[in-house]
Design an enzyme around this catalytic site. Sequence first.
Site, PDB file in Angstrom:
ATOM      1  N   LYS A   1       0.820  -1.221   0.000  1.00  0.00           N
ATOM      2  CA  LYS A   1       0.000   0.000   0.000  1.00  0.00           C
ATOM      3  C   LYS A   1       0.851   1.268   0.000  1.00  0.00           C
ATOM      4  O   LYS A   1       0.560   2.223  -0.701  1.00  0.00           O
ATOM      5  CB  LYS A   1      -0.955  -0.002   1.206  1.00  0.00           C
ATOM      6  CG  LYS A   1      -2.167  -0.926   0.983  1.00  0.00           C
ATOM      7  CD  LYS A   1      -2.998  -1.093   2.216  1.00  0.00           C
ATOM      8  CE  LYS A   1      -3.863   0.112   2.491  1.00  0.00           C
ATOM      9  NZ  LYS A   1      -4.721  -0.100   3.685  1.00  0.00           N
TER      10      LYS A   1
ATOM     11  N   TYR B   1       7.598  -5.953  -1.802  1.00  0.00           N
ATOM     12  CA  TYR B   1       8.454  -4.754  -1.780  1.00  0.00           C
ATOM     13  C   TYR B   1       8.890  -4.406  -3.203  1.00  0.00           C
ATOM     14  O   TYR B   1       8.762  -3.276  -3.659  1.00  0.00           O
ATOM     15  CB  TYR B   1       9.657  -5.037  -0.891  1.00  0.00           C
ATOM     16  CG  TYR B   1      10.591  -3.870  -0.682  1.00  0.00           C
ATOM     17  CD1 TYR B   1      10.170  -2.733   0.003  1.00  0.00           C
ATOM     18  CD2 TYR B   1      11.907  -3.908  -1.136  1.00  0.00           C
ATOM     19  CE1 TYR B   1      11.045  -1.664   0.227  1.00  0.00           C
ATOM     20  CE2 TYR B   1      12.777  -2.849  -0.914  1.00  0.00           C
ATOM     21  CZ  TYR B   1      12.335  -1.739  -0.232  1.00  0.00           C
ATOM     22  OH  TYR B   1      13.200  -0.691  -0.020  1.00  0.00           O
TER      23      TYR B   1
END
Length: 316
Positions: free
Chosen positions: A91, A145
């Site tokens: 997010k 990531y």
Amino acid sequence: MRAVITGGAGFLGSHLCDLMIEKGWGILCLDNLATGSEANIAHLRENPRFEFKRHDVTKHIEVPGAVDAVFHFASPASPPDYLKLPIQTLKVGSLGTHNCLGLALAKKAKFFMASTSECYGDPDVSPQPESYWGHVNQVGPRGVYDEAKRFSEALTMAYHRYHGLDTRIVRIFNTYGPRMRLNDGRALPNFLYQALAGEPITVYGDGSQTRSFCYVSDLLDGIYRLFESNEHDPVNIGNPHEITIHEFAERVRALVGANVPIVFHPLPQDDPKQRCPDISKAKRILHWEPQVDLAEGLRRTYDYFRKKLAESNQAR
Ligand code: UDP
């Protein structure tokens, strides 16, 4: 001049706050303290040019007044952290980046994206130049990531091309120095902590995987030069001195003078086998290259860890 720095209470973000204050800027530091710490910015709290607001940048960012630059440094960055916080990591690198770009656009500010060498995944090209598209497993545990940062880069370029936003993208390679969390799970904090505590040093896999460690002041110098440049495409900033993790563990053990064994644990999934930046672009366009060698950088970081550990032992 006023900058918003997201993740400003983190390891790199807090050093960036210091640098921009030193350069005469006013700073609004935003951080939700998921992995950052107020201790990293405690020395700035009385500074009239520094303001801290606890905020999660995946939510709308409201900033009254003028803003001249937005630095998006918020994100868990240590593999164990982003494995623990996979959704937050996705997010902050998607919704968070969108909010930061929107803020920069609304304020007509320069936008600076902290990207990563993880964009290259487990690379089959070494050293990695910016032109290499990478080798990422998007459904593996590190994908949260890597893909968030790759998306951030794509969104940044779209804002640059479509809206004409003045943007920069730095690809940060392994960086170390004071203000890393003692327990953040990365190789250097683990090795230093273990050597100082008299515990076995845990090397994952056979230790033949390589990394290239950049001291934090060198990284910040590169970041500032890129900020001041006119380069919109990504630029690698890192130290090209490549070392195996086994050798790195030996170096830390020798520095601390600890009589502890090195023990081998299983290699985490998709752990890159090699990582080394090709910094010819940074050399050419920013006239930048690292100045602090591993021996000196490790000594400085060791001093910090020793002090921190003594403080936390006293507090117990
Ligand atoms: N590593 C290790 N022992 C540890 C922590 C990490 O051998 O206690 C290894 C890890 O598997 C990786 C390298 O050290 O190969 C660097 O890991 P780090 O978490 O610092 O960052 P990465 O470069 O993987 O993002």
